[in-house]
Scaffold this motif. Structure first.
Motif, PDB file in Angstrom:
ATOM      1  N   ILE A  15       0.860  -1.044   0.012  1.00 13.47           N
ATOM      2  CA  ILE A  15       0.013  -0.033   0.073  1.00 13.47           C
ATOM      3  C   ILE A  15       0.771   1.173   0.008  1.00 13.47           C
ATOM      4  CG2 ILE A  15      -1.700   1.499   1.426  1.00 13.47           C
ATOM      5  CD1 ILE A  15      -2.947  -1.266   2.242  1.00 13.47           C
ATOM      6  N   LEU A  16       1.979   1.234   0.917  1.00 12.94           N
ATOM      7  CA  LEU A  16       2.859   2.453   0.840  1.00 12.94           C
ATOM      8  C   LEU A  16       3.580   2.708  -0.541  1.00 12.94           C
ATOM      9  CD1 LEU A  16       4.501   1.808   4.328  1.00 12.94           C
ATOM     10  CD2 LEU A  16       2.568   3.568   3.742  1.00 12.94           C
ATOM     11  N   HIS A  17       3.653   1.867  -1.266  1.00 22.12           N
ATOM     12  CA  HIS A  17       4.199   1.765  -2.644  1.00 22.12           C
ATOM     13  C   HIS A  17       3.281   1.672  -3.842  1.00 22.12           C
ATOM     14  CE1 HIS A  17       8.240   1.968  -1.170  1.00 22.12           C
ATOM     15  NE2 HIS A  17       8.090   0.924  -0.203  1.00 22.12           N
ATOM     16  N   ARG A  18       2.141   2.150  -3.551  1.00 25.42           N
ATOM     17  CA  ARG A  18       1.180   2.398  -4.625  1.00 25.42           C
ATOM     18  C   ARG A  18       1.616   3.745  -5.498  1.00 25.42           C
ATOM     19  NH1 ARG A  18      -4.355   2.392  -1.546  1.00 25.42           N
ATOM     20  NH2 ARG A  18      -4.423   0.049  -1.206  1.00 25.42           N
ATOM     21  N   LYS A  65      -6.099   0.741  -8.353  1.00 31.50           N
ATOM     22  CA  LYS A  65      -5.454   1.195  -6.934  1.00 31.50           C
ATOM     23  C   LYS A  65      -3.886   1.500  -7.050  1.00 31.50           C
ATOM     24  CE  LYS A  65      -8.508  -0.789  -3.740  1.00 31.50           C
ATOM     25  NZ  LYS A  65      -8.725  -1.275  -2.184  1.00 31.50           N
TER      26      LYS A  65
END
Lengths: 342, 342
Positions: free
Chosen positions: A160-163, A255
């Motif tokens: 998620i932090l690297h989307r 996403k």
């Protein structure tokens, strides 16, 4: 090399313990208050291919070369239940994260009863799973699985932090999918073998250490299988058939989750800029443009080749195990992962 | 009966182990990937009164009548950490459930990093807590706390299922708050005593059984204290000072959570109908009308009397413990709960 069997032939070897698991699980989850029962029963309806408990049972047989699942110990059944419950808890929370309304053609908990109930029900199932794990006389499963859940969450949070992070690369992708997906497969296999080896060792007075080579083989098998499974999953999100997969596709695009086929497309500077423009758009629009404007079939072929290499590695890692029907079934289960469309 | 001490005098008795806990906790939570560190540090900022670890330490001292916290075993410190982590995980998820943006004057995880990260970070902290619990040589804490988390979730889900349920009654309210709140206080106290008694028993060769009366006393103390704590919390939601409490009030009204002061108002048929119309309105409107149109001060007095009875019961339950500063501190901590405005 055996000829690949259809999935029901593979699982038939462990049908008896699997039936027992399914009979007992709903009862094990039974809450103290009757008003929660419909929720628990609803979650029971999510039952899928149950790959993880099947792996636990087959690993339990394969470590000793047993030819049928009837001799699996109660502890192995408990481990398989805990693994299936932990997987179920992650699904309930995943559906909250994705705001998904349908899972395996039935309503998700968040859609049926709201986000609050779904978050709490996931927590409830995690707690129940850990409580079952700590009932085992040997603490190995409780320790290994608590660490596995921590690693799963770490992988998911890191993703998620690297989307939308275009510095993302294959090494980090493989690390994250090993954590968020493959770690539970590895645990399912290793612990199935471990709890069989523990009872065999105490019965025969053998040193547990002697089995470490076989347990490492099972763990490696599960890890590579799980990595391949996630790569196939990521491909299905881009080129699967929505009617067959049974959930909405293209969500990774929307996403900004950068998966292996996308990393392939990002290598080409011209495509990279176009792809960056496309990430974050709606599922339907993103998929339509991806299929029309990009060499998607090359990207999928590239990713599926990597998955095939992982499957071959998984199968090769089975060699320290004694030959027999369970080892053959694990081999065939790995091949099955490459052919799945669901 | 000792004169009630201010809270810092009570906790000063266990300042040394509490400092150690706070020094070690952030390190214990350290993730494998550096990008998660800011999240973990942010959660560390939620640190409140740390009542639960204080209870664990004081209980550890009280069970043997020790006069200072320096002799608490490493296992008791581990239990206190696990209890504090489990509490932190429930807070992170509670903020998701309440869509809260502020906790103890700092941003919630869901507000800072999104709902997905907050759900997963809560799961991560739960898993880490269970992993620490299963490192203890004695499995009692892991078993007890896994069951406690299951019970907490069961209580929370039951409360949600009964929102706007005007058949709700005091018995069911007390059952739910015992589950969702008091069970962790009871566990914090009992396990602090247990892990001290375990090491004392192995050192002195005493039978562990002999301590069961003291452990039951601590558990009962924690349970009644926790029930009182939740009643006070439910009163503060209706008549607290928002600037002092540090979070938005009136949320129980808006969400249709029927608490003890509301059950009092529902007894009167005339008021009951008016209150039903008011539940589900906005916080500000609900609180304004509740304060203007209902005998709120009677309802609060009724609930606070019940809380006071629970505190007296908690304090009376301490009698099987040897007299000393830790028992006195537990007694005073219970009195403190009645005076809190935060």
């Amino acid at each position: 090399m055996t000829k690949t069997q259809p999935i029901h032939d593979i699982t038939s070897l462990v049908q008896a313990p699997l039936d027992r698991l399914n009979r007992e699980l709903l009862h094990d989850l039974a809450p103290g208050h009757p008003e929660m029962r419909p929720l628990i029963q609803h979650v029971g309806g999510f039952r899928g291919k149950q790959l993880r408990p099947v792996l636990t049972f087959l690993s339990g047989m394969a470590v000793t070369g047993a030819s049928h699942g009837g001799g699996l110990s109660d502890d192995v059944v408990t481990v398989a239940k805990v693994v299936e419950l932990l997987h179920t808890a992650t699904l309930v929370h995943d559906d909250v994260l994705d705001s998904a309304s349908v899972r395996r053609r039935i309503e998700t908990v968040n859609h049926l009863s709201g986000v609050e109930t779904a978050v709490l029900l996931g927590d409830y199932i995690y707690a129940k799973a850990f409580h079952m794990a700590v009932q085992l006389p040997d603490p190995t499963a409780a320790r290994w699985l608590a660490e596995t859940v921590r690693v799963i969450c770490q992988g998911e949070i890191t993703q998620i932090l690297h989307r939308f992070d275009y510095q993302w690369n294959e090494d980090r992708y493989f690390t994250v999918i090993a954590e968020k997906t493959a770690s539970l497969y590895a645990a399912a296999c290793r612990l199935g073998g471990f709890y069989t080896a523990v009872s065999a060792a105490s019965a025969q007075g053998e040193a547990r250490k002697a089995n470490e080579g076989r347990l490492r083989a099972l763990e490696e098998f599960g890890l590579e299988l799980g990595i391949a499974f996630q790569i196939v999953d990521d491909c299905l999100d881009l080129d699967g058939d929505e009617a067959v997969v049974g959930k909405s596709l293209g969500t990774d695009l929307t996403k900004g989750k950068i998966t292996l086929p996308m990393l392939y497309l990002l290598r080409d500077d011209g495509q990279a800029q176009k792809l960056k423009d496309l990430l974050g758009t709606s599922e339907a629009e993103g998929l339509r443009r991806l299929r029309a404007e990009f060499p998607l079939e090359h990207a999928i072929a590239y990713a599926m080749e990597e998955a095939q290499r992982r499957i071959a590695k998984a199968q090769a890692s089975l060699s320290p195990l004694p030959p027999g029907p369970a080892r053959d079934a694990l081999h065939d289960l790995a091949s099955f992962v490459m052919t799945r469309r669901v």
